[in-house]
Design a protein around this motif. Structure first.
Motif, short mmCIF file in Angstrom:
data_model
loop_
_atom_site.label_atom_id
_atom_site.label_comp_id
_atom_site.label_asym_id
_atom_site.label_seq_id
_atom_site.Cartn_x
_atom_site.Cartn_y
_atom_site.Cartn_z
N LEU A 1 0.82 -1.22 0.00
CA LEU A 1 0.00 0.00 0.00
C LEU A 1 0.85 1.26 0.00
CD1 LEU A 1 -2.85 -1.08 2.45
CD2 LEU A 1 -2.85 -1.09 -0.05
N GLY A 2 2.11 1.14 -0.34
CA GLY A 2 3.00 2.30 -0.37
C GLY A 2 2.55 3.38 -1.33
N PHE A 3 1.89 2.98 -2.40
CA PHE A 3 1.41 3.96 -3.37
C PHE A 3 0.42 4.92 -2.73
CE2 PHE A 3 -1.94 0.84 -3.56
CZ PHE A 3 -3.09 1.59 -3.81
N TRP A 4 -0.40 4.42 -1.81
CA TRP A 4 -1.44 5.27 -1.21
C TRP A 4 -0.81 6.35 -0.34
CZ3 TRP A 4 -5.87 6.41 -2.86
CH2 TRP A 4 -6.76 7.13 -2.08
N THR A 5 0.23 6.00 0.38
CA THR A 5 0.94 6.98 1.21
C THR A 5 1.42 8.14 0.35
OG1 THR A 5 1.66 5.22 2.67
CG2 THR A 5 2.88 7.28 2.79
N GLU A 6 1.92 7.83 -0.84
CA GLU A 6 2.42 8.88 -1.74
C GLU A 6 1.28 9.75 -2.27
OE1 GLU A 6 5.57 9.54 -2.00
OE2 GLU A 6 5.98 7.81 -0.73
N HIS A 7 0.13 9.15 -2.52
CA HIS A 7 -0.98 9.91 -3.12
C HIS A 7 -1.73 10.79 -2.12
CE1 HIS A 7 -0.42 8.31 -7.02
NE2 HIS A 7 -0.69 7.08 -6.67
N VAL A 8 -1.58 10.52 -0.84
CA VAL A 8 -2.27 11.36 0.15
C VAL A 8 -1.29 12.24 0.93
CG1 VAL A 8 -4.20 9.76 0.39
CG2 VAL A 8 -2.24 9.55 1.94
N ARG A 9 -0.05 12.26 0.50
CA ARG A 9 1.00 13.03 1.20
C ARG A 9 0.79 14.53 1.09
NH1 ARG A 9 6.02 11.30 2.64
NH2 ARG A 9 5.79 9.49 1.29
N ASN A 10 0.42 15.02 -0.11
CA ASN A 10 0.29 16.47 -0.31
C ASN A 10 -0.52 16.73 -1.58
OD1 ASN A 10 2.09 16.04 -2.47
ND2 ASN A 10 3.87 16.49 -1.18
N ALA A 11 -0.62 18.00 -1.97
CA ALA A 11 -1.42 18.35 -3.15
C ALA A 11 -0.87 17.70 -4.42
CB ALA A 11 -1.47 19.87 -3.33
N TRP A 12 0.46 17.60 -4.55
CA TRP A 12 1.03 16.96 -5.73
C TRP A 12 0.70 15.47 -5.76
CZ3 TRP A 12 1.95 18.69 -10.16
CH2 TRP A 12 2.42 19.98 -10.36
N GLY A 13 0.71 14.83 -4.62
CA GLY A 13 0.33 13.42 -4.56
C GLY A 13 -1.11 13.23 -4.99
N ASN A 14 -2.00 14.11 -4.52
CA ASN A 14 -3.41 14.07 -4.94
C ASN A 14 -3.52 14.30 -6.44
OD1 ASN A 14 -5.25 15.60 -2.15
ND2 ASN A 14 -4.06 13.74 -2.22
N GLN A 15 -2.77 15.27 -6.95
CA GLN A 15 -2.83 15.60 -8.38
C GLN A 15 -2.37 14.40 -9.21
OE1 GLN A 15 -0.32 15.98 -10.80
NE2 GLN A 15 -1.67 16.83 -12.35
N ILE A 16 -1.32 13.74 -8.80
CA ILE A 16 -0.82 12.57 -9.54
C ILE A 16 -1.86 11.45 -9.53
CG2 ILE A 16 0.93 10.76 -9.54
CD1 ILE A 16 2.88 12.99 -8.46
N TRP A 17 -2.50 11.23 -8.39
CA TRP A 17 -3.54 10.21 -8.28
C TRP A 17 -4.70 10.51 -9.24
CZ3 TRP A 17 -4.55 5.48 -7.12
CH2 TRP A 17 -5.85 5.06 -6.82
N MET A 18 -5.17 11.75 -9.22
CA MET A 18 -6.28 12.13 -10.11
C MET A 18 -5.85 12.05 -11.58
SD MET A 18 -8.24 15.15 -8.03
CE MET A 18 -6.81 15.99 -7.37
N ASP A 19 -4.62 12.42 -11.87
CA ASP A 19 -4.09 12.33 -13.23
C ASP A 19 -4.09 10.88 -13.72
OD1 ASP A 19 -2.81 13.53 -15.57
OD2 ASP A 19 -0.97 12.56 -14.88
N LEU A 20 -3.65 9.98 -12.87
CA LEU A 20 -3.65 8.55 -13.24
C LEU A 20 -5.07 8.03 -13.47
CD1 LEU A 20 -0.92 7.28 -10.77
CD2 LEU A 20 -0.71 7.50 -13.25
N LEU A 21 -5.99 8.42 -12.59
CA LEU A 21 -7.38 7.99 -12.76
C LEU A 21 -7.97 8.51 -14.06
CD1 LEU A 21 -8.73 8.40 -9.12
CD2 LEU A 21 -8.17 6.25 -10.31
N LEU A 22 -7.72 9.79 -14.36
CA LEU A 22 -8.22 10.37 -15.61
C LEU A 22 -7.60 9.67 -16.82
CD1 LEU A 22 -8.25 14.14 -14.65
CD2 LEU A 22 -10.24 12.74 -15.22
N ALA A 23 -6.31 9.40 -16.78
CA ALA A 23 -5.65 8.75 -17.91
C ALA A 23 -6.21 7.35 -18.15
CB ALA A 23 -4.14 8.68 -17.67
N VAL A 24 -6.41 6.60 -17.09
CA VAL A 24 -6.99 5.25 -17.24
C VAL A 24 -8.43 5.36 -17.75
CG1 VAL A 24 -7.80 3.23 -15.94
CG2 VAL A 24 -5.49 4.09 -15.60
N GLY A 25 -9.20 6.28 -17.20
CA GLY A 25 -10.58 6.45 -17.67
C GLY A 25 -10.65 6.81 -19.14
#
Length: 127
Positions: free
Chosen positions: A54-78
């Motif tokens: 679950l190390g990926f989740w720690t990175e995605h909730v760390r800060n605004a950039w982590g959130n942005q990367i998570w949303m970017d990945l979700l949008l790209a997959v979608g």
């Protein structure tokens, strides 16, 4: 430079090469996304073994950039699935298992899904 400095640069160069080929109207063969899937699966296994599952989740909730990367990945997959699911149906692939695999593994599943669709498309087009 460390491994963690080099790997993102190598990945960017590879993707830029793929994009250049696509822009030049070259057809991408199924083996390319298949290799991407396998290679990324190996890197992901390394990450899971060294950082935990679950190390990926720690990175995605760390800060605004982590959130942005998570949303970017979700949008790209979608966005990729918007094109890939109809293409899969057109070559006789049931998309639900592949979409589930993609949602569970991210780019590993997405690249494998694309490889399968491209393989079947190429096979159907062969004389």
């Amino acid at each position: 430079m460390t491994l963690f400095d080099i790997v993102p640069i190598v990945a960017a160069v590879i993707i830029l090469g793929l994009v250049a080929a696509l822009v030049a109207r070259r057809q991408v063969r199924w083996i390319i996304p298949a290799c991407f899937s396998a290679g990324f699966a190996v890197w992901s296994l390394f990450a899971v073994l060294t950082e935990g599952p679950l190390g990926f989740w720690t990175e995605h909730v760390r800060n605004a950039w982590g959130n942005q990367i998570w949303m970017d990945l979700l949008l790209a997959v979608g966005m990729a699935l918007i094109w890939l699911v109809p293409a899969a149906r057109a070559v006789g692939v049931r998309p639900l298992p592949w979409v589930a695999f993609t949602l569970a593994t991210g780019s590993i599943g997405l690249c494998a899904f694309a490889a399968r669709v491209l393989y079947l498309r190429d096979r159907a087009a062969a004389p």
